[in-house]
Design an enzyme around this catalytic site. Structure first.
Site, PDB file in Angstrom:
ATOM      1  N   GLN A   1      16.170  14.271  21.856  1.00 31.54           N
ATOM      2  CA  GLN A   1      14.952  15.016  22.178  1.00 31.54           C
ATOM      3  C   GLN A   1      13.776  14.544  21.341  1.00 31.54           C
ATOM      4  O   GLN A   1      13.853  14.562  20.110  1.00 31.54           O
ATOM      5  CB  GLN A   1      15.195  16.506  21.939  1.00 31.54           C
ATOM      6  CG  GLN A   1      14.105  17.397  22.485  1.00 31.54           C
ATOM      7  CD  GLN A   1      14.439  18.859  22.276  1.00 31.54           C
ATOM      8  OE1 GLN A   1      14.435  19.346  21.155  1.00 31.54           O
ATOM      9  NE2 GLN A   1      14.723  19.571  23.355  1.00 31.54           N
ATOM     10  N   GLY A   2      12.721  14.086  21.993  1.00 25.65           N
ATOM     11  CA  GLY A   2      11.512  13.654  21.290  1.00 25.65           C
ATOM     12  C   GLY A   2      10.388  14.635  21.526  1.00 25.65           C
ATOM     13  O   GLY A   2       9.490  14.392  22.342  1.00 25.65           O
TER      14      GLY A   2
ATOM     15  N   SER B   1       9.193  17.318  18.632  1.00 23.02           N
ATOM     16  CA  SER B   1       8.423  17.556  17.405  1.00 23.02           C
ATOM     17  C   SER B   1       7.811  16.263  16.883  1.00 23.02           C
ATOM     18  O   SER B   1       8.353  15.176  17.080  1.00 23.02           O
ATOM     19  CB  SER B   1       9.328  18.132  16.314  1.00 23.02           C
ATOM     20  OG  SER B   1       9.844  19.372  16.694  1.00 23.02           O
TER      21      SER B   1
ATOM     22  N   SER C   1      17.820  14.415  16.721  1.00 19.49           N
ATOM     23  CA  SER C   1      19.255  14.259  16.468  1.00 19.49           C
ATOM     24  C   SER C   1      19.836  13.214  17.399  1.00 19.49           C
ATOM     25  O   SER C   1      19.429  13.114  18.552  1.00 19.49           O
ATOM     26  CB  SER C   1      20.006  15.569  16.719  1.00 19.49           C
ATOM     27  OG  SER C   1      19.391  16.611  16.030  1.00 19.49           O
TER      28      SER C   1
ATOM     29  N   GLU D   1      19.865  29.604  26.155  1.00 18.21           N
ATOM     30  CA  GLU D   1      20.651  29.653  27.365  1.00 18.21           C
ATOM     31  C   GLU D   1      21.357  30.988  27.537  1.00 18.21           C
ATOM     32  O   GLU D   1      22.358  31.237  26.907  1.00 18.21           O
ATOM     33  CB  GLU D   1      21.672  28.521  27.345  1.00 18.21           C
ATOM     34  CG  GLU D   1      21.080  27.163  27.648  1.00 18.21           C
ATOM     35  CD  GLU D   1      20.719  27.032  29.112  1.00 18.21           C
ATOM     36  OE1 GLU D   1      21.438  27.599  29.952  1.00 18.21           O
ATOM     37  OE2 GLU D   1      19.716  26.366  29.411  1.00 18.21           O
TER      38      GLU D   1
END
Lengths: 384, 305
Positions: free
Chosen positions: A128-129, A131, A163, A246
């Site tokens: 995930q990009g 922040s 991560s 979720e």
């Protein structure tokens, strides 16, 4: 108010337990924390086993390739896998819990066919990009730029807290495509191939000593326009569709694990004599109350989302606020039980205590969560 | 699993709330408390119990809620009783509610509200002088000058054995009080303006209110679950969390109200004082914590871990 599970749910639980009993002894040895290729292979291998047994994407909709299970079934799955000591979701986290559901909700038929099956089958890893060094809590102020050049976007900037970046195939990337628009309306969601030229990944060592995260530097990286999910400048809405917890199940496994640790703490205290320390013993008793309640709150939230058709509510913020604090209190109590050994990094609880410090920060700091609760649940006015 | 209120449970809760708003609204509450003030502040005798209201509660089934239908009761269970007591806590309804409810079917007239029953709970008795029947050993009872203007108290030398159902119903009252002080704080934070804006726009105030809600919702899950299972350890946990939610909630509500919160005229202190007094019922927090600590050892042994 009914806390009993249906016969079908209990049957599902029994089948799952049986399967876990058969498959877990045959798993390879867990790779060490620094062995990223090993961790990738291990996590993907586990996902493949889940896929072959029909447990992959349990909570995904059927038309996205998932099993369309109810939130209650998902709760049972997470509870039983944790109790059995099964591997964590690990490297599959972003694919299964964020990028995948985002593509399922907002992607084209072609995009869904390209990206979803490899996530479920344990073939591709996502990171995930989101922040950036200057865009943390204020994520929408992100500055990584992307501009059109023919059929590509050209992307430059930097991302942080990513991560599994070292071993990811894809990155769900938020970029700024309109610098003039209000900050929420100039953002676009892209799927960036991690082998594209111009990407530099630098491990980020945490206070716990491990390199769980990375910084990702982007220098004119070309991403095909076809990899954009949703419209240009509509990326904030695309992301927010799934950027809530979720269906109340985000921390199911962790609460189960904390309750186990609490039992271990009590036995350790009994063994080393600390059990006779009345204030400490009472503190452990109160933590028992705390985690029992958090388990009940999980069941409450799951039932609520089941009634609401599986839509996650803001109740996730309430849960996360209390759970993150309780987890830190648990490991502070562990340090009291350990005494001088609380300073020994050879003790698992010492390392877990360090890791627990991230819980009130990651995925929305407690301060941001309190703003969410105050503004969206209690209806207090937005601050400046 | 469907750990949410059923339609019937929602209707029951709404019915009790409606009855209490109509019969024991704010004006009635303030009339019962009296003006305070003058040299007699805090020293005046506590007003008597409203027996007409007590009978109305009886007719509405508040006391006979869990009594089987063949014995003239409503035939409902602990979850419904918990919802009714949550509303009582919210309304700050005075009287020996728990003792009379527990006496239904055992003491004539308790179920219908024609008889007021008090009982030793922990080492205290509430409403001793007003009661028609007193259960437990009240020999040597000594009157306290009760901090709660709506709960006359006596201290007794011999504590009663703990009753988990009484503890659960008390926790339900604490939950209702906590939910109400949270709502009261939010209402004040929305309307009270300083520095040109509602004080609820300031994060310091906002975060106090958010934490109040978190404590309420955690306590709610624990109290409702304990009502479903009836398990003494679930009840012990519920009690700890509900006491915390009520006591800290009332204090934070007072803080949000600023100087007005410190006045007799405000309702906040009434909730705080009642929360303090409820927290002294039963065995107290220490026993609950010890029981839950012991459970950690025995449940770990059970699971063979």
């Amino acid at each position: 108010m009914d806390l009993s599970y249906s016969a079908e749910d209990e049957e599902f639980r029994a089948r799952l337990r049986k399967w876990l009993g058969e498959v877990l002894p045959g798993l390879p040895a867990k790779p060490s924390a620094d062995d990223w290729p090993g961790r990738r292979a291990y996590d993907l291998g586990w996902q493949r086993l889940l896929y072959d047994a029909g447990y992959a994407g349990l909570h995904w909709s059927v038309d996205a390739g998932g099993r369309g299970a109810t939130p209650t079934r998902h709760l049972i799955f997470l509870e039983e896998t944790e109790k059995a000591g099964a591997p964590y979701v690990g490297a599959n986290f972003v694919g299964l819990l964020h990028a995948g559901p985002t593509i399922a909700a907002e992607g084209s038929a072609r995009q869904r066919a390209r990206w979803l099956p490899p996530v479920l089958r344990g073939e591709e890893v996502w990171c995930q990009g989101f922040s950036e060094p200057d865009a943390g809590s204020d994520l929408a102020s992100l500055r990584t730029r992307a501009w059109r050049d023919g059929d590509d976007y050209v992307v430059s900037g930097s991302k942080i807290w990513t991560s599994h970046a070292e071993v990811a195939d894809w990155c769900e990337l938020l970029v700024r495509t309109d610098a003039q628009a209000p900050k929420h309306r100039g953002i676009t969601w892209l799927a960036m191939p991690m082998d594209a030229p111009g990407i530099t990944v630098r491990p980020l060592r945490t206070l716990a000593g491990s390199a769980e995260f990375a910084e990702v530097f982007l220098d004119e990286v070309r991403v095909p326009v076809a990899n954009r999910v949703g419209e240009e400048n509509d990326g904030w809405r695309v992301t927010m569709v799934t950027l809530s917890f979720e269906r109340g199940t985000a921390f199911v496994g962790e609460v189960v694990a904390c309750r186990r640790v609490l039992g271990e703490l009590a036995r350790e205290a009994r063994k080393n004599g600390r059990w006779d320390d009345v204030p400490l013993r009472r503190r452990l008793g109160r933590l028992n109350a705390e985690f029992r309640a958090l388990w009940r709150l999980t069941q409450w939230n799951v039932s609520e989302s089941e009634r609401g058709g599986g839509v996650p509510g803001v109740g996730g913020s309430v849960f996360k606020l209390r759970y993150s604090q309780a987890r830190q209190e648990l490991y502070d109590a562990a340090a009291e039980v350990l005494g001088p050994e609380a300073l020994d990094l050879g003790r698992e609880w010492t390392v877990d205590r360090l890791s627990s410090l991230s819980y009130t920060i990651a995925a929305g700091t407690s301060q941001i969560q309190r703003n969410i609760v105050a503004e969206r649940i209690l209806g207090l006015p937005k601050g400046r | 699993m469907d750990f949410q209120l059923t339609d019937d449970q929602r209707a029951l809760r709404a019915g009790v709330r409606e009855l209490l708003v109509r019969r024991f609204g704010r004006e009635r509450l303030r009339a019962a408390v009296g003006p305070g003030g003058g040299g007699s502040a805090g020293r005046r005798a506590v007003g008597g119990l409203d027996r007409a209201l007590w009978r109305e509660l009886g007719e509405a089934g508040f006391f006979a809620l869990r009594l089987p239908e063949e014995r003239g009761g409503v035939g409902l269970g602990l979850p419904e009783a918990v919802l009714a007591f949550e509303e009582a806590g919210r309304a700050l309804l005075p009287g020996p509610l728990v003792a009379t409810h527990l006496a239904a079917g055992e003491v004539p007239g308790a179920a219908t509200g024609t008889c007021v029953v008090a009982a030793v709970d922990g080492s205290l008795v509430e409403w001793l002088d007003e009661a028609d029947v007193v259960r437990g050993d009240v020999g040597g009872a000594v009157a306290l000058r009760s901090v709660d203007p709506l709960t006359p108290l006596h201290r007794v030398p011999r504590a009663a054995p703990p009753d988990p159902v009484a503890a659960l119903l008390t926790a339900a009252e604490q939950l209702g009080s906590a939910a109400w002080t949270c709502a009261l704080a939010v209402q004040h934070a929305r309307t009270r303006e300083q520095f040109g804006q509602p004080i609820g726009a300031f994060q310091a105030v906002k975060h106090l209110c958010s934490e109040m809600l978190v404590r309420v919702e955690v306590a709610r899950a624990a109290v409702y679950a304990a009502a479903v299972t009836g398990d003494p350890l679930d009840i012990a946990a519920a009690r700890l969390l509900a006491d915390e939610a009520a006591e800290r909630g009332a204090r934070d509500c007072l803080q949000v109200h600023g100087g007005m919160g410190f006045t007799w005229e405000s309702d906040v202190h009434l909730h705080l004082k009642r929360a303090w007094s409820r927290a002294r019922r039963g065995e107290g927090a220490a026993a609950a914590e010890e029981a839950l600590a012991e459970d950690l050892l025995t449940s770990a042994a059970r699971s063979g871990a």
